[in-house]
Design a protein around this motif. Structure first.
Motif, PDB file in Angstrom:
ATOM      1  N   UNK A  86       0.802  -1.225   0.000  1.00 59.22           N
ATOM      2  CA  UNK A  86       0.000   0.000   0.000  1.00 59.22           C
ATOM      3  C   UNK A  86       0.834   1.273   0.000  1.00 59.22           C
ATOM      4  N   UNK A  87       2.058   1.201  -0.492  1.00 66.82           N
ATOM      5  CA  UNK A  87       2.855   2.411  -0.716  1.00 66.82           C
ATOM      6  C   UNK A  87       2.361   3.044  -2.009  1.00 66.82           C
ATOM      7  N   UNK A  88       2.265   4.347  -2.040  1.00 67.83           N
ATOM      8  CA  UNK A  88       1.753   4.996  -3.244  1.00 67.83           C
ATOM      9  C   UNK A  88       2.301   6.410  -3.404  1.00 67.83           C
ATOM     10  N   UNK A  89       2.232   6.867  -4.644  1.00 65.07           N
ATOM     11  CA  UNK A  89       2.528   8.238  -5.024  1.00 65.07           C
ATOM     12  C   UNK A  89       1.218   8.810  -5.540  1.00 65.07           C
ATOM     13  N   UNK A  90       0.947  10.054  -5.199  1.00 67.73           N
ATOM     14  CA  UNK A  90      -0.297  10.681  -5.641  1.00 67.73           C
ATOM     15  C   UNK A  90      -0.048  11.534  -6.888  1.00 67.73           C
ATOM     16  N   UNK A  91      -0.977  11.446  -7.830  1.00 70.42           N
ATOM     17  CA  UNK A  91      -0.947  12.332  -8.991  1.00 70.42           C
ATOM     18  C   UNK A  91      -2.011  13.394  -8.771  1.00 70.42           C
ATOM     19  N   UNK A  92      -1.598  14.655  -8.825  1.00 72.17           N
ATOM     20  CA  UNK A  92      -2.500  15.760  -8.524  1.00 72.17           C
ATOM     21  C   UNK A  92      -3.097  16.359  -9.789  1.00 72.17           C
ATOM     22  N   UNK A  93      -4.216  17.013  -9.632  1.00 68.98           N
ATOM     23  CA  UNK A  93      -4.869  17.682 -10.764  1.00 68.98           C
ATOM     24  C   UNK A  93      -4.024  18.837 -11.304  1.00 68.98           C
ATOM     25  N   UNK A  97       3.328  15.190  -9.232  1.00 68.00           N
ATOM     26  CA  UNK A  97       3.354  13.974  -8.421  1.00 68.00           C
ATOM     27  C   UNK A  97       3.714  14.380  -7.010  1.00 68.00           C
ATOM     28  N   UNK A  98       2.981  13.832  -6.055  1.00 69.13           N
ATOM     29  CA  UNK A  98       3.089  14.204  -4.653  1.00 69.13           C
ATOM     30  C   UNK A  98       3.558  12.982  -3.871  1.00 69.13           C
ATOM     31  N   UNK A  99       4.695  13.151  -3.194  1.00 67.94           N
ATOM     32  CA  UNK A  99       5.247  12.079  -2.369  1.00 67.94           C
ATOM     33  C   UNK A  99       5.436  12.637  -0.968  1.00 67.94           C
ATOM     34  N   UNK A 100       5.006  11.893   0.013  1.00 66.26           N
ATOM     35  CA  UNK A 100       5.227  12.292   1.399  1.00 66.26           C
ATOM     36  C   UNK A 100       5.992  11.179   2.086  1.00 66.26           C
ATOM     37  N   UNK A 101       7.230  11.482   2.468  1.00 68.20           N
ATOM     38  CA  UNK A 101       8.099  10.504   3.130  1.00 68.20           C
ATOM     39  C   UNK A 101       8.504  11.039   4.489  1.00 68.20           C
ATOM     40  N   UNK A 102       8.163  10.306   5.518  1.00 65.17           N
ATOM     41  CA  UNK A 102       8.570  10.685   6.871  1.00 65.17           C
ATOM     42  C   UNK A 102       8.221  12.137   7.190  1.00 65.17           C
ATOM     43  N   UNK A 103       7.033  12.568   6.760  1.00 69.84           N
ATOM     44  CA  UNK A 103       6.563  13.911   7.051  1.00 69.84           C
ATOM     45  C   UNK A 103       7.035  14.996   6.098  1.00 69.84           C
ATOM     46  N   UNK A 118      11.133   8.748  -3.641  1.00 72.78           N
ATOM     47  CA  UNK A 118      10.450   7.794  -2.778  1.00 72.78           C
ATOM     48  C   UNK A 118      11.383   6.624  -2.451  1.00 72.78           C
ATOM     49  N   UNK A 119      12.044   6.103  -3.472  1.00 72.53           N
ATOM     50  CA  UNK A 119      12.987   4.990  -3.317  1.00 72.53           C
ATOM     51  C   UNK A 119      14.098   5.356  -2.341  1.00 72.53           C
ATOM     52  N   UNK A 120      14.723   6.499  -2.577  1.00 73.35           N
ATOM     53  CA  UNK A 120      15.882   6.900  -1.774  1.00 73.35           C
ATOM     54  C   UNK A 120      15.529   7.304  -0.346  1.00 73.35           C
ATOM     55  N   UNK A 121      14.325   7.786  -0.124  1.00 78.52           N
ATOM     56  CA  UNK A 121      13.984   8.332   1.182  1.00 78.52           C
ATOM     57  C   UNK A 121      13.075   7.464   2.035  1.00 78.52           C
ATOM     58  N   UNK A 122      12.544   6.384   1.462  1.00 75.11           N
ATOM     59  CA  UNK A 122      11.686   5.522   2.277  1.00 75.11           C
ATOM     60  C   UNK A 122      11.682   4.068   1.828  1.00 75.11           C
ATOM     61  N   UNK A 123      11.505   3.828   0.556  1.00 76.16           N
ATOM     62  CA  UNK A 123      11.265   2.465   0.070  1.00 76.16           C
ATOM     63  C   UNK A 123      12.455   1.538   0.293  1.00 76.16           C
TER      64      UNK A 123
END
Length: 132
Positions: A86-93, A97-103, A118-123
């Motif tokens: 359930x890891x995901x990246x959001x695509x905004x209108x 692309x919106x990624x939230x990693x560790x706040x 995302x890969x480097x900071x959390x995944x």
């Protein structure tokens, strides 16, 4: 052994990680057969999980899909790009692309940049934990 671009481990641990995701997908109400095939191909070939493999796990998911908690999403989210666990990246209108990693929030106009961040900071750390 850890390098900048991949997490290396024994093939059995990678296979177990991928097969766990395959089983989880098969248990869904409407499993994504193409996603399952991608994971099976990775499990057959890989003894490491790399950024390029993580990218292959991506699949676009509608906000109308069952199990999507809209209250956790950005107000401008159009759809999500889902990965394992359930890891995901959001695509905004706004075409970002919106990624939230560790706040920390990261916005970019390309999926490749979002995935790399995302890969480097959390995944990488999540995979490393799962493979140990």
């Amino acid at each position: 052994m850890k390098t900048n671009n991949y997490i290396y481990t024994t093939n059995n641990k990678v296979m177990n990680f991928l097969f766990t995701e395959i089983i989880a997908e098969k248990l869904r109400l409407r499993p994504n057969i193409e996603y399952i095939r991608k994971l099976q191909r990775l499990a057959d070939k890989k003894d490491e999980i790399e950024l390029k493999d993580f990218r292959k796990m991506a699949r676009a998911i509608s906000l109308d899909s069952k199990g999507i908690n809209r209250s956790l999403l950005h107000k401008d989210c159009s759809f999500i790009i889902k990965y394992f666990d359930d890891l995901y990246i959001q695509y905004l209108s706004t075409d970002e692309y919106y990624v939230k990693c560790n706040g920390v929030v990261f916005l970019t106009t390309t999926l490749a940049n979002a995935e790399e961040y995302f890969w480097n900071n959390q995944v990488k750390e999540i995979i490393k934990t799962k493979l140990n």
